[in-house]
Every structure is written in C-alpha cells, then in structure tokens.
Design a protein around this motif. Structure first.
Motif, PDB file in Angstrom:
ATOM      1  N   ALA A 149     -35.616 -33.786  12.023  1.00 52.15           N
ATOM      2  CA  ALA A 149     -34.293 -34.162  11.180  1.00 52.15           C
ATOM      3  C   ALA A 149     -33.331 -34.609  11.950  1.00 52.15           C
ATOM      4  O   ALA A 149     -32.503 -35.326  11.250  1.00 52.15           O
ATOM      5  N   HIS A 183     -37.877 -32.984   7.036  1.00 49.87           N
ATOM      6  CA  HIS A 183     -37.278 -33.701   8.092  1.00 49.87           C
ATOM      7  C   HIS A 183     -36.876 -35.220   7.804  1.00 49.87           C
ATOM      8  O   HIS A 183     -35.949 -35.523   8.365  1.00 49.87           O
ATOM      9  N   ASP A 227     -32.234 -30.297   8.332  1.00 54.52           N
ATOM     10  CA  ASP A 227     -33.371 -29.637   8.430  1.00 54.52           C
ATOM     11  C   ASP A 227     -33.307 -28.114   7.854  1.00 54.52           C
ATOM     12  O   ASP A 227     -33.367 -27.006   8.490  1.00 54.52           O
TER      13      ASP A 227
END
Ligand code: FE
Ligand code: FE
Ligand code: ZN
Length: 286
Positions: A149, A183, A227
C-alpha cells in the motif's frame, strides 16, 4: 474455475490438516496460512502424518495443492541491510521458510518486499534482489512479491518497483506477484477501472507473473497509503468492483484469498465466500 479461500490458522497440534478443515468449513477450495506466528520467527517441526492426512482429505474434496499459499512472516525485511546480522537473519529465515513450504508440498510463498527505513529506494530494491537470489538459488518454492500500500517506507508500492525486483532476480521461474486489492487501491490504483489497472500490470510486469490475488475491501480512499483491510462490500472499493476482479476472465484459475477482518471475533469467510459465489452482497454481515 473460481479458486477462492481465505487466510486460515496453522497450528502445531493440527498442522496442515487443521488448516484444510478450517478452509473446508468456509466452503473454500484453497487457503493461505503462516507456518507460525506472522509477527515472530519461532517455528515448530511440521508433522508429516498430519500433512499426509491433509493430502487425502484434499483429494476427497477436489482441492489442488498447487493452489495453496504460504505467507512469509512480515517481520523479516530484505530491503534494509544497515544491520548486517539482521539482514542475514532475514535471508536465512526465508530460506528455512521455503524449506517448510517444500516439506508441506506448497508451491507459493507470498512475501512483503520490505521497508527501506532510511535507505535510498534503489539500494533497498537491490538489497531485496540480492536476498531473493540467495534464497531462490537452492529452493523450489516460487516467491510471490506482494504489491504494498506504500505505508511508511514500504517498497514494492507500485508495478514498476515490483518490475525492478523481478528484473534483478536470476530465477525467473521462481518469482511471481501477489496482487492485493486493498493494497493497490491504497497505493493509488483506481479499481473502478480494473481493466485499465490490469493492462498496466501486463505492460509493466507481465500477466504471466500474477499467481495470487488477495481480495480485500479497503477502509481508505484511493492513494491513502494506509493498508487497512475491510470486509467485502463494506469499503471504498465496493462489492461490484471486487466481483468484477474475482470473476475477471484473465484471472480465472488464479487463487483468490480473503484477508478481511474478523467481525466480533468471528471469521467472516464462510459468509463472504457465499456472497462471492452467489454474486450477491449480504448487507447483514455487520
Ligand atoms: Fe500480505
Ligand atoms: Fe495481502
Ligand atoms: Zn494488507
């Protein structure tokens, strides 16, 4: 064919058999697990009898072992070598982890590329490449780099960084990619137009490297670099977009793994897999 499952537990007492039984209870036909606690590197010896029993039960249920996924612990970091002994430890530990995959008969191991923590990004990427080449030299496991992410100093936060790593890896048949929907949303890819994202993936990395999809909704907006996973259909990506990804013709037969959060301490995977199979959103999940 739809290959769908979730993250499941793997314990000393029940081994692979326990993981499989948990997956079957969710109506899954694949699963992913850590070979021990993800936040530490203590590992127990794998029980061969339990593994054999799992193979039998897999056969009975038509589950192909080639679709199973191990996730490497996230505390090892191949990106940073400021402390040489820690870097060496990460390499050695992951080497051992690929041996455990081989013992279990699992082909794929998902790995977070790492965090640069103060190092130049190019140096971090070359540390990862160097580590992977040492690990993969005497291993039969395929390591799948998970696209991150972009939280903190994470590397592998876009397709071109992943491509750079793959380019440096000598053993091209033992390297692949795991695409995590949460992500890449958080990394800045717009999943409202997944065909565009997939084309970009194909142009930069090559679709043949895509071996696993982590299916998660996201608690955050596109490009948030956070994330935080959300249950299917309850986040910013949304149910329809996730269904499009799961059933995309170019991703057919690629294992799809749910890593969505537990709801009131209970795994949501049975209900989420049901939603996915029915292609109908269940708004009563939470
Ligand atoms: Fe992961
Ligand atoms: Fe993931
Ligand atoms: Zn994540």
């Amino acid at each position: 064919m739809l290959i769908i499952g979730s993250h499941v537990s793997f314990t000393k007492e029940k081994g692979l058999l326990g993981s499989l039984e948990e997956a079957l209870s969710y109506g899954a036909n694949t699963f992913m697990f850590y070979t021990g606690a993800p936040q530490n590197t203590r590992r127990f010896k794998i029980d061969e009898k339990l593994t054999q029993k799992a193979y039998e039960l897999m056969k009975e249920n038509g589950i192909d072992i080639n679709n199973l996924i191990v996730h490497a612990p996230y505390i090892v970091n191949l990106a940073n070598n400021k402390e040489e002994d820690k870097y060496q430890f990460s390499i050695n530990f992951l080497k051992e982890e690929t041996k455990r995959c081989e013992t279990l008969g699992v082909k794929y191991m998902v790995l977070h590329p790492g965090s640069s923590v103060g190092l130049d990004k190019d140096i971090a990427l070359s540390n990862i490449i160097n580590g992977l080449n040492i690990i993969l030299k005497d291993s039969n496991t395929t390591i799948l780099l998970e696209i991150m992410a972009g939280k903190g100093t994470e590397v592998g936060r876009d397709f071109s960084e992943i491509k750079t790593i793959i380019d440096g890896v000598i053993y091209k048949d033992k390297i692949g990619v795991c695409l995590d929907t949460c992500h890449i949303n958080d990394a800045g890819y717009d999943l409202n137009d997944f065909d565009k994202v997939l084309n970009e993936f194909d142009n930069i990395i090559g679709l043949k490297f895509l071996k696993c999809v982590h299916v998660n909704d996201s608690k955050n907006e596109i490009g948030a670099h956070k994330d935080r996973h959300e249950n299917i259909g309850y986040g910013t990506i949304g149910f329809d977009n996730l269904i499009k990804i799961i059933y995309h013709e170019k991703l057919d037969n690629i294992p799809k793994i749910l890593e969505t959060p537990y709801i009131n301490g209970i795994a949501p995977y049975k209900e989420e897999i049901e939603m996915i199979r029915n292609r109908r959103f269940n708004d009563k999940l939470k």
